[in-house]
Motif scaffolding. Structure first.
Motif, PDB file in Angstrom:
ATOM      1  N   VAL A 163      39.136  69.283  83.201  1.00 43.54           N
ATOM      2  CA  VAL A 163      40.283  70.053  82.735  1.00 43.54           C
ATOM      3  C   VAL A 163      41.481  69.808  83.640  1.00 43.54           C
ATOM      4  N   LEU A 164      41.260  69.809  84.930  1.00 41.19           N
ATOM      5  CA  LEU A 164      42.352  69.551  85.865  1.00 41.19           C
ATOM      6  C   LEU A 164      42.919  68.144  85.667  1.00 41.19           C
ATOM      7  N   GLU A 165      42.044  67.179  85.454  1.00 47.31           N
ATOM      8  CA  GLU A 165      42.495  65.800  85.235  1.00 47.31           C
ATOM      9  C   GLU A 165      43.326  65.700  83.957  1.00 47.31           C
ATOM     10  N   TYR A 166      42.846  66.320  82.876  1.00 48.59           N
ATOM     11  CA  TYR A 166      43.569  66.273  81.604  1.00 48.59           C
ATOM     12  C   TYR A 166      44.892  67.027  81.669  1.00 48.59           C
ATOM     13  N   SER A 167      44.959  68.066  82.477  1.00 46.92           N
ATOM     14  CA  SER A 167      46.204  68.840  82.556  1.00 46.92           C
ATOM     15  C   SER A 167      47.314  68.052  83.237  1.00 46.92           C
ATOM     16  N   LYS A 168      46.981  66.962  83.921  1.00 45.12           N
ATOM     17  CA  LYS A 168      47.986  66.146  84.603  1.00 45.12           C
ATOM     18  C   LYS A 168      48.465  64.960  83.765  1.00 45.12           C
ATOM     19  N   LEU A 169      47.897  64.777  82.575  1.00 48.23           N
ATOM     20  CA  LEU A 169      48.300  63.669  81.716  1.00 48.23           C
ATOM     21  C   LEU A 169      49.692  63.909  81.148  1.00 48.23           C
ATOM     22  N   ASP A 170      50.428  62.824  80.928  1.00 45.24           N
ATOM     23  CA  ASP A 170      51.731  62.930  80.278  1.00 45.24           C
ATOM     24  C   ASP A 170      51.535  63.364  78.833  1.00 45.24           C
ATOM     25  N   THR A 171      52.467  64.148  78.319  1.00 46.63           N
ATOM     26  CA  THR A 171      52.382  64.580  76.929  1.00 46.63           C
ATOM     27  C   THR A 171      52.869  63.454  76.023  1.00 46.63           C
ATOM     28  N   GLU A 172      52.364  63.457  74.806  1.00 47.33           N
ATOM     29  CA  GLU A 172      52.789  62.459  73.833  1.00 47.33           C
ATOM     30  C   GLU A 172      54.169  62.834  73.305  1.00 47.33           C
ATOM     31  N   GLU A 173      54.941  61.809  72.951  1.00 52.20           N
ATOM     32  CA  GLU A 173      56.249  62.104  72.400  1.00 52.20           C
ATOM     33  C   GLU A 173      56.107  62.634  70.981  1.00 52.20           C
ATOM     34  N   ASN A 174      57.108  63.355  70.537  1.00 54.67           N
ATOM     35  CA  ASN A 174      57.099  63.938  69.204  1.00 54.67           C
ATOM     36  C   ASN A 174      57.342  62.834  68.182  1.00 54.67           C
ATOM     37  N   LEU A 175      56.377  62.579  67.327  1.00 54.41           N
ATOM     38  CA  LEU A 175      56.495  61.523  66.331  1.00 54.41           C
ATOM     39  C   LEU A 175      56.852  62.122  64.982  1.00 54.41           C
ATOM     40  N   GLU A 176      58.127  62.258  64.738  1.00 48.31           N
ATOM     41  CA  GLU A 176      58.595  62.780  63.457  1.00 48.31           C
ATOM     42  C   GLU A 176      59.204  61.644  62.663  1.00 48.31           C
ATOM     43  N   SER A 177      59.085  61.740  61.364  1.00 49.12           N
ATOM     44  CA  SER A 177      59.587  60.706  60.474  1.00 49.12           C
ATOM     45  C   SER A 177      60.809  61.227  59.735  1.00 49.12           C
ATOM     46  N   ASP A 178      61.704  60.310  59.366  1.00 43.31           N
ATOM     47  CA  ASP A 178      62.855  60.690  58.546  1.00 43.31           C
ATOM     48  C   ASP A 178      62.411  61.074  57.147  1.00 43.31           C
ATOM     49  N   GLU A 179      61.299  60.511  56.716  1.00 45.21           N
ATOM     50  CA  GLU A 179      60.765  60.792  55.382  1.00 45.21           C
ATOM     51  C   GLU A 179      59.331  61.292  55.517  1.00 45.21           C
ATOM     52  N   PRO A 180      59.136  62.592  55.727  1.00 40.67           N
ATOM     53  CA  PRO A 180      57.765  63.099  55.855  1.00 40.67           C
ATOM     54  C   PRO A 180      57.010  62.958  54.539  1.00 40.67           C
ATOM     55  N   PRO A 181      55.693  62.879  54.594  1.00 39.05           N
ATOM     56  CA  PRO A 181      54.906  62.758  53.362  1.00 39.05           C
ATOM     57  C   PRO A 181      55.003  64.040  52.539  1.00 39.05           C
ATOM     58  N   PRO A 182      54.754  63.943  51.237  1.00 41.27           N
ATOM     59  CA  PRO A 182      54.810  65.137  50.395  1.00 41.27           C
ATOM     60  C   PRO A 182      53.732  66.141  50.807  1.00 41.27           C
ATOM     61  N   PRO A 183      53.947  67.433  50.504  1.00 42.86           N
ATOM     62  CA  PRO A 183      52.972  68.452  50.917  1.00 42.86           C
ATOM     63  C   PRO A 183      51.576  68.258  50.334  1.00 42.86           C
ATOM     64  N   THR A 184      51.471  67.530  49.233  1.00 46.10           N
ATOM     65  CA  THR A 184      50.154  67.307  48.618  1.00 46.10           C
ATOM     66  C   THR A 184      49.435  66.101  49.205  1.00 46.10           C
ATOM     67  N   TRP A 185      50.069  65.435  50.172  1.00 43.27           N
ATOM     68  CA  TRP A 185      49.469  64.240  50.769  1.00 43.27           C
ATOM     69  C   TRP A 185      48.304  64.603  51.648  1.00 43.27           C
ATOM     70  N   PRO A 186      47.214  63.910  51.690  1.00 40.60           N
ATOM     71  CA  PRO A 186      46.861  62.805  50.800  1.00 40.60           C
ATOM     72  C   PRO A 186      46.218  63.331  49.530  1.00 40.60           C
ATOM     73  N   GLU A 187      46.651  62.825  48.404  1.00 41.30           N
ATOM     74  CA  GLU A 187      46.077  63.242  47.127  1.00 41.30           C
ATOM     75  C   GLU A 187      44.725  62.585  46.897  1.00 41.30           C
TER      76      GLU A 187
END
Length: 66
Positions: A7-31
Motif C-alpha cells: 500500500v505504501l509503495e502504491y501510494s507513491k506512484l504517479d497518478t494517471e493523466e485525465n484521458l477525456e475525449s472531445d467525442e465521448p461514446p454514446p451512453p448506450t455504448w457498448p451496445e
C-alpha cells in the motif's frame, strides 16, 4: 506486513493523466461486444515454453464465460 508495504509503495506512484475525449461514446455504448482470438499464444514468462499455441475462440456479446 507485506500488504502494508505494498500500500505504501502504491501510494507513491504517479497518478494517471485525465484521458477525456472531445467525442465521448454514446451512453448506450457498448451496445454489442465480441472478442475474437485467432492463433493466440500464451506463456507464463519470456523464457518459458508456450502453454497455449494456435488457440482460436470467439466470445459473443452478453455471453458468460466461466
Amino acid at each position: 506486513m507485506i500488504s502494508v508495504e505494498r500500500v505504501l509503495e502504491y501510494s507513491k506512484l504517479d497518478t494517471e493523466e485525465n484521458l477525456e475525449s472531445d467525442e465521448p461514446p454514446p451512453p448506450t455504448w457498448p451496445e454489442n461486444g465480441k472478442i475474437v482470438a485467432r492463433h493466440a499464444r500464451l506463456r507464463y514468462g519470456p523464457d518459458l515454453p508456450w502453454v497455449f499455441h494456435g488457440l482460436d475462440f470467439v466470445i459473443n456479446g452478453r455471453e458468460k464465460v466461466s
